[in-house]
Design a protein around this motif. Sequence first.
Motif, PDB file in Angstrom:
ATOM      1  N   ARG A   1       2.784  -4.670   4.377  1.00  0.00           N
ATOM      2  CA  ARG A   1       1.372  -3.772   3.454  1.00  0.00           C
ATOM      3  C   ARG A   1       1.462  -3.470   2.731  1.00  0.00           C
ATOM      4  NH1 ARG A   1       0.800   1.882   7.346  1.00  0.00           N
ATOM      5  NH2 ARG A   1       0.167   0.569   9.469  1.00  0.00           N
ATOM      6  N   LYS A   2       2.332  -4.105   1.181  1.00  0.00           N
ATOM      7  CA  LYS A   2       2.533  -4.447   0.479  1.00  0.00           C
ATOM      8  C   LYS A   2       1.652  -5.534  -0.714  1.00  0.00           C
ATOM      9  CE  LYS A   2       5.570  -0.788  -0.306  1.00  0.00           C
ATOM     10  NZ  LYS A   2       4.450   0.579  -0.290  1.00  0.00           N
ATOM     11  N   LEU A   3       0.839  -6.190   0.796  1.00  0.00           N
ATOM     12  CA  LEU A   3       0.205  -7.157  -0.423  1.00  0.00           C
ATOM     13  C   LEU A   3      -1.449  -6.620  -1.250  1.00  0.00           C
ATOM     14  CD1 LEU A   3      -0.682  -9.259   2.840  1.00  0.00           C
ATOM     15  CD2 LEU A   3       1.045  -9.876   1.757  1.00  0.00           C
ATOM     16  N   SER A   4      -1.488  -7.968  -2.266  1.00  0.00           N
ATOM     17  CA  SER A   4      -2.273  -7.655  -3.289  1.00  0.00           C
ATOM     18  C   SER A   4      -3.716  -7.734  -3.046  1.00  0.00           C
ATOM     19  CB  SER A   4      -2.478  -8.181  -4.562  1.00  0.00           C
ATOM     20  OG  SER A   4      -1.769  -9.790  -3.987  1.00  0.00           O
ATOM     21  N   ARG A   5      -4.870  -7.883  -3.353  1.00  0.00           N
ATOM     22  CA  ARG A   5      -5.630  -8.231  -2.694  1.00  0.00           C
ATOM     23  C   ARG A   5      -5.882  -9.599  -2.787  1.00  0.00           C
ATOM     24  NH1 ARG A   5     -11.100  -6.161  -5.827  1.00  0.00           N
ATOM     25  NH2 ARG A   5     -10.711  -7.688  -7.132  1.00  0.00           N
ATOM     26  N   ALA A   6      -6.182 -10.261  -3.478  1.00  0.00           N
ATOM     27  CA  ALA A   6      -6.037 -11.600  -2.995  1.00  0.00           C
ATOM     28  C   ALA A   6      -5.214 -12.206  -2.701  1.00  0.00           C
ATOM     29  CB  ALA A   6      -5.547 -12.388  -4.866  1.00  0.00           C
TER      30      ALA A   6
END
Length: 315
Positions: A142-147
């Motif tokens: 869940r630590k992904l950036s929006r891009a």
Amino acid sequence: MTDTAATPATPATPAPVDYRATLNLPDTPFPMRGDLPKREPAWVKDWNSTDTADNAANSASDSAATLYRRLRAARKGAPLFVLHDGPPYANGKLHIGHALNKVLKDMIVKSKQLQGFDAQYIPGWDCHGLPIENAIEKLHGRKLSRADMQAKSRAYASEQVAQQREDFKRLGVLGDWERPYRTMDFANEAGQIRAFKRVVERGFVYRGLKPVYWCFDCGSSLAEFEIEYADKKSETLDVAFEADDSAALVAAFGLSALPEGKTGFAVIWTTTAWTIPANQALNAHPELSYALVETPKGCLVLAESLVEACLQRFG
């Protein structure tokens, strides 16, 4: 001369009779065994392959004349029947719900084709939303950036579309599988923005208050159908609203006046007491009977069928 007994002649063996030739049975090219696991893929392949005999005279650009395109050519100019198909999410293998949905719709499209319509079916996929994002979070955290989330979601959705398309073909569904619509196609996204622009220009968009359901665990908004409610016993409140027009109230019950010293009230029941300050009016049901009940607290308007229960609850 010696007499000898005559030897009887041996009867001739009758020629065998071919009774098969005496039966008038139809001849069929169908095999004795269905063998569907092997035969069905061949049928689907044939539906989606080039029919060289029919297309020998066609140009190279028309050589990929699948069965679906030949059906379109056969009904060119006929009245249109276009199935607007709510697209499935591109987020996993097909299940029985997908099969039931697509097979029933395919039956409708084919029946309309047989009725003489130009029955078109353009398959599509919904490539946005929480189901796809949840799948990415399960794979990558869940630590992904929006891009990064958007890029991985687009790649994942593309894989699922390819997989589901082959499975839908395997179900025998005919459609323009080479030119589907996907919500993540840039042309579709641009079209949605243009459509929204027209809605704004015509004044249909305004700023107001609306509850938005939010999942703290997913960190995303939820659709109403995704909400699950737990059973809860709430505090309740009975509130008496004083009549604004006492004369109209007594007239509605065929009276000339209320008992001396009494005030008329309409009583409501609620579990959301905090909304009472915003109340503007009360509604009376046109098909229910109401009673005007004299009590030490005043004359109360109650539903006739609930008078006894209400008075007992009020004490």
